[in-house]
Design a protein around this motif. Sequence first.
Motif, short mmCIF file in Angstrom:
data_model
loop_
_atom_site.label_atom_id
_atom_site.label_comp_id
_atom_site.label_asym_id
_atom_site.label_seq_id
_atom_site.Cartn_x
_atom_site.Cartn_y
_atom_site.Cartn_z
N GLN A 246 36.99 47.60 33.64
CA GLN A 246 38.26 48.04 31.96
C GLN A 246 37.09 49.22 31.01
O GLN A 246 38.26 49.88 30.45
N LYS B 77 37.51 40.43 45.44
CA LYS B 77 38.27 39.67 44.10
C LYS B 77 39.34 40.16 43.82
O LYS B 77 38.95 42.03 44.00
N MET C 132 41.58 42.45 40.65
CA MET C 132 41.23 42.63 39.03
C MET C 132 42.46 43.19 38.32
O MET C 132 43.27 43.84 39.36
N ASN C 133 42.32 42.68 37.35
CA ASN C 133 43.24 43.14 35.98
C ASN C 133 42.81 44.93 35.75
O ASN C 133 42.02 45.07 34.58
N ILE C 134 43.74 45.37 35.81
CA ILE C 134 43.56 46.75 35.54
C ILE C 134 44.64 46.96 34.57
O ILE C 134 46.37 47.15 35.45
N GLY D 292 33.86 44.66 44.74
CA GLY D 292 34.41 43.78 43.96
C GLY D 292 34.03 43.19 44.73
O GLY D 292 35.07 41.86 43.97
N ILE E 160 32.12 44.83 37.94
CA ILE E 160 32.97 43.02 37.05
C ILE E 160 33.97 44.28 37.00
O ILE E 160 33.99 44.90 36.55
N GLU E 161 34.88 42.64 37.05
CA GLU E 161 36.10 43.35 36.23
C GLU E 161 36.12 43.80 35.24
O GLU E 161 36.76 45.14 34.64
N SER E 162 35.39 42.88 34.51
CA SER E 162 35.50 43.78 32.41
C SER E 162 34.57 44.66 32.55
O SER E 162 34.34 46.10 32.06
#
Length: 204
Positions: free
Chosen positions: A109, A130, A132-134, A127, A104-106
Amino acid sequence: LFACMDTLEYLYRGGRISQTVYKLGTMAQVKPVIRVTEEGTIEVPAKAMGMRRIVVCATSKKRLGIAEQMGAYATIATSECDLEEEMKKIHPGGTDVVIDATGIESCIQQCLRLAKKGGRVLLAGYGRGKIMNIRMDDVHINNLQVIGAGNNWNMHKLAATLMADGIIDLKPLVTNVLPLDSYQEALDMAEKRPLGFVKAVFKP
């Protein structure tokens, strides 16, 4: 007298640790601590061969009891507190190795923020395709090692050896044993995840 060594190779060659411990420790990049007694003998403290202060985190307390049973130093239900603040109390300087099993992205992070400078983040969760923003600076500035650890096809033999040698005991993870004709009940438990449920195994 205690001393830290750069490699497990010489302890293995000298017969002071087993092949299983040697392989596992090398894979995890463990630097062993040895103790030289007054008599001149060399001992390898058990805890030096593995990680200490292991913390297991989950959204709720549903399955954290199993982690405690298996020897976790602490467990944290993230829905009830601020995870990063709680981890500062346990690992004030940051965590050496952080493992994400969610994909999960959050969560990923957060793992990057929890790792100490020079630490490692292992990504064991999928993932699901997906993007994701890292924040790359979390990796770059803190000199983190980010390792993919999801499809360990080359670790099956080692995993089987660890279980056969009793180093890893998976019995607490099997929370339900059901006859094959109760497959629907097992599927329902896997979907709804009732309190205490981890894995169900079918017994013919």
